[in-house]
Design a protein around this motif. Structure first.
Motif, PDB file in Angstrom:
ATOM      1  N   ARG A   1       0.600  -1.573   0.077  1.00 22.23           N
ATOM      2  CA  ARG A   1      -0.002   0.113  -0.030  1.00 22.23           C
ATOM      3  C   ARG A   1       1.005   1.569  -0.140  1.00 22.23           C
ATOM      4  N   HIS A   2       2.064   0.980   0.740  1.00 19.83           N
ATOM      5  CA  HIS A   2       2.576   2.632   0.593  1.00 19.83           C
ATOM      6  C   HIS A   2       3.563   2.087  -0.253  1.00 19.83           C
ATOM      7  N   GLN A   3       4.122   1.327  -0.484  1.00 23.04           N
ATOM      8  CA  GLN A   3       5.117   0.965  -1.344  1.00 23.04           C
ATOM      9  C   GLN A   3       6.704   1.651  -1.117  1.00 23.04           C
ATOM     10  N   SER A   4       6.431   0.923   0.499  1.00 25.49           N
ATOM     11  CA  SER A   4       8.469   1.574   0.990  1.00 25.49           C
ATOM     12  C   SER A   4       8.062   0.553   2.371  1.00 25.49           C
ATOM     13  N   PHE A   5       9.310   0.136   2.702  1.00 25.09           N
ATOM     14  CA  PHE A   5       9.429  -0.724   3.741  1.00 25.09           C
ATOM     15  C   PHE A   5       9.145  -0.219   5.185  1.00 25.09           C
ATOM     16  N   SER A   6       9.975   1.089   5.001  1.00 28.24           N
ATOM     17  CA  SER A   6       9.840   2.263   5.913  1.00 28.24           C
ATOM     18  C   SER A   6       8.893   2.529   6.391  1.00 28.24           C
ATOM     19  N   ARG A   7       7.600   2.997   5.582  1.00 29.76           N
ATOM     20  CA  ARG A   7       6.501   4.047   6.198  1.00 29.76           C
ATOM     21  C   ARG A   7       5.578   2.827   6.992  1.00 29.76           C
ATOM     22  N   ALA A   8       6.436   1.440   5.611  1.00 35.30           N
ATOM     23  CA  ALA A   8       5.601  -0.065   6.466  1.00 35.30           C
ATOM     24  C   ALA A   8       5.500  -0.152   8.133  1.00 35.30           C
ATOM     25  N   ALA A   9       6.340  -0.306   8.595  1.00 35.17           N
ATOM     26  CA  ALA A   9       7.699  -0.095   8.994  1.00 35.17           C
ATOM     27  C   ALA A   9       7.281   0.904  10.454  1.00 35.17           C
ATOM     28  N   ASP A  10       6.693   1.696  10.215  1.00 35.81           N
ATOM     29  CA  ASP A  10       6.009   3.165  10.731  1.00 35.81           C
ATOM     30  C   ASP A  10       3.928   2.532  11.039  1.00 35.81           C
ATOM     31  N   GLU A  11       3.460   2.467  10.315  1.00 36.09           N
ATOM     32  CA  GLU A  11       2.602   2.054  10.636  1.00 36.09           C
ATOM     33  C   GLU A  11       2.677   0.772  11.500  1.00 36.09           C
ATOM     34  N   LEU A  12       2.941  -1.172  10.795  1.00 33.48           N
ATOM     35  CA  LEU A  12       3.398  -1.338  12.214  1.00 33.48           C
ATOM     36  C   LEU A  12       4.112  -1.070  13.489  1.00 33.48           C
ATOM     37  N   CYS A  13       4.783  -0.194  13.650  1.00 34.55           N
ATOM     38  CA  CYS A  13       5.714   0.069  14.968  1.00 34.55           C
ATOM     39  C   CYS A  13       6.390  -0.793  15.389  1.00 34.55           C
ATOM     40  N   VAL A  14       7.291  -1.447  14.073  1.00 34.67           N
ATOM     41  CA  VAL A  14       8.328  -2.322  14.112  1.00 34.67           C
ATOM     42  C   VAL A  14       9.531  -1.531  13.203  1.00 34.67           C
ATOM     43  N   THR A  15      10.668  -2.116  13.141  1.00 25.48           N
ATOM     44  CA  THR A  15      11.838  -1.522  12.616  1.00 25.48           C
ATOM     45  C   THR A  15      11.970  -1.952  10.743  1.00 25.48           C
ATOM     46  N   HIS A  16      12.197  -1.084  10.131  1.00 24.83           N
ATOM     47  CA  HIS A  16      12.743  -2.131   9.029  1.00 24.83           C
ATOM     48  C   HIS A  16      13.168  -3.130   7.939  1.00 24.83           C
ATOM     49  N   GLY A  17      13.612  -3.861   9.637  1.00 25.43           N
ATOM     50  CA  GLY A  17      14.394  -4.321   9.324  1.00 25.43           C
ATOM     51  C   GLY A  17      13.712  -5.577   9.133  1.00 25.43           C
ATOM     52  N   ALA A  18      12.734  -5.335  10.583  1.00 22.19           N
ATOM     53  CA  ALA A  18      11.713  -6.399  10.903  1.00 22.19           C
ATOM     54  C   ALA A  18      10.496  -6.546   9.475  1.00 22.19           C
ATOM     55  N   VAL A  19      11.094  -5.174   8.795  1.00 20.67           N
ATOM     56  CA  VAL A  19       9.367  -5.624   7.832  1.00 20.67           C
ATOM     57  C   VAL A  19      10.070  -6.887   6.250  1.00 20.67           C
ATOM     58  N   SER A  20      11.332  -5.662   6.223  1.00 18.97           N
ATOM     59  CA  SER A  20      11.986  -6.542   5.330  1.00 18.97           C
ATOM     60  C   SER A  20      12.243  -8.087   5.196  1.00 18.97           C
ATOM     61  N   ARG A  21      12.596  -8.506   6.945  1.00 18.02           N
ATOM     62  CA  ARG A  21      12.761 -10.107   7.067  1.00 18.02           C
ATOM     63  C   ARG A  21      11.157 -10.835   6.886  1.00 18.02           C
ATOM     64  N   GLN A  22      10.244  -9.791   6.916  1.00 12.92           N
ATOM     65  CA  GLN A  22       8.709 -10.922   6.722  1.00 12.92           C
ATOM     66  C   GLN A  22       8.454 -10.973   5.396  1.00 12.92           C
ATOM     67  N   ILE A  23       8.834  -9.885   4.500  1.00 10.60           N
ATOM     68  CA  ILE A  23       8.525  -9.884   3.097  1.00 10.60           C
ATOM     69  C   ILE A  23       9.545 -10.967   2.722  1.00 10.60           C
ATOM     70  N   ALA A  24      10.724 -10.951   3.061  1.00 10.30           N
ATOM     71  CA  ALA A  24      11.422 -12.662   2.834  1.00 10.30           C
ATOM     72  C   ALA A  24      11.258 -13.738   2.734  1.00 10.30           C
ATOM     73  N   THR A  25      11.170 -13.095   4.156  1.00 11.36           N
ATOM     74  CA  THR A  25      10.323 -14.752   5.190  1.00 11.36           C
ATOM     75  C   THR A  25       8.637 -15.338   3.958  1.00 11.36           C
ATOM     76  N   LEU A  26       8.313 -14.660   3.046  1.00 11.38           N
ATOM     77  CA  LEU A  26       7.108 -14.638   1.944  1.00 11.38           C
ATOM     78  C   LEU A  26       7.312 -15.298   0.584  1.00 11.38           C
ATOM     79  N   GLU A  27       8.175 -14.479   0.204  1.00 13.73           N
ATOM     80  CA  GLU A  27       9.001 -14.457  -1.096  1.00 13.73           C
ATOM     81  C   GLU A  27      10.013 -15.495  -0.806  1.00 13.73           C
ATOM     82  N   GLN A  28       9.969 -16.189   0.265  1.00  7.29           N
ATOM     83  CA  GLN A  28      10.770 -18.176   0.302  1.00  7.29           C
ATOM     84  C   GLN A  28      10.177 -18.896   0.315  1.00  7.29           C
TER      85      GLN A  28
END
Length: 296
Positions: free
Chosen positions: A19-46
């Motif tokens: 929705r945001h086309q941004s890991f940083s903005r997604a992290a802000d909305e979810l109240c987690v770090t950019h790295g946490a969002v990146s890891r979730q996306i990596a888990t999904l793609e794997q």
């Protein structure tokens, strides 16, 4: 044999990032770090065996496979929200649901909520942390506390609360006359430039700069004596009052405001209006507690 679905948290991170086309903005909305969002996306793609985002110098964009997945996720989450709404007990319908930007919620609002509950013990308040445009339909949100730094949807009711006031802060006891490291937040990239453009006196900088993903991380770094952070008055008021932080250059209006948003007009005497009046009083009280420079 049915295929095992990806983890729900990974799908949720994917939807918000798409929705945001941004890991940083997604992290802000979810109240987690950019790295946490990146890891979730990596888990999904794997799990899927395909890429759902293409990484570009300008950010991330959905791949064709990602677009297909987003459409299915949107429908699935919408159905899930509808089902939850349907089975909720009637008593929950009387709960006042407030959405608030994460840093403001943690550093300013939550320490003051006891006062509201003491004044209005019959009003149940449920607090959600999020930023940007509120999702009135799917989020079950009654009110949203925001800084007005984005475009509002048509028909949104806006109540002005208080002007945003910003200024440099550092750890108590730090010698502000010595050159300091400049601390930046990715979520407010123009904060320092905007303040310096209006200031007739400025701190000395060492030439070193550090950037953090979130606004609240810069404040933590400042409190740890790592340099100067640009802060919102409301988010550091308590620590300045208690002597844990100092604001040697005071605070100035940055041109934005804190506002309370609602999907429709608030009825006089309603829980929403009572909370709105209490909230405005609290913000004005905080503003009055600190000496403000350049606020006229």
């Amino acid at each position: 044999m049915a295929r095992r679905l990806p983890p729900l948290n990974a799908l949720r991170a994917f939807v918000v990032a798409a929705r945001h086309q941004s890991f940083s903005r997604a992290a802000d909305e979810l109240c987690v770090t950019h790295g946490a969002v990146s890891r979730q996306i990596a888990t999904l793609e794997q799990h899927l065996g395909v890429a759902v985002f293409a990484r570009t110098p300008q950010g991330v964009v959905l791949t064709d496979k990602g677009k297909v997945l987003l459409q299915g996720c949107a429908q699935a989450f919408a159905l899930l929200h509808d089902s939850v709404d349907e089975v909720m007990t009637p008593s929950l319908s009387s709960v006042l649901v407030l959405s608030c930007e994460p840093t403001l919620a943690m550093r300013w609002l939550i320490p003051r909520l006891d006062d509201f509950q003491q004044q209005y013990p019959d009003i149940q308040l449920s607090l959600l942390t999020a930023g940007g445009v509120p999702d009135w339909q799917r989020g079950g949100v009654d009110l949203a506390l925001r800084r007005n730094d984005f475009l509002l949807a048509a028909g949104t009711v806006v109540q002005r609360l208080a002007a945003e006031m910003t200024g440099p802060v550092c750890a108590a006891g730090l010698d502000e006359t010595q050159p300091q490291c400049q601390l930046h937040a990715a979520t407010r990239p123009q904060a320092w430039a905007d303040w310096l453009a209006q200031s007739d006196s400025a701190p000395l900088f060492s030439g070193q700069q550090r950037q953090f993903e979130h606004f609240y991380l810069t404040l933590q770094a400042a409190a740890a004596g790592q340099g100067l952070a640009m802060a919102s008055l409301y988010m550091v008021a308590d620590e300045v009052q208690q002597g844990r932080l100092q604001a040697p250059w005071g605070f100035r209006a940055d041109g934005s405001e804190y506002v309370l948003l609602a999907p429709q007009a608030l009825a006089a005497g309603s829980p929403q209006q009572l909370f709105a009046d209490w909230l405005k009083g609290q913000m004005q009280q905080t503003l009055a507690q600190l000496t403000v420079r350049g606020s006229n």
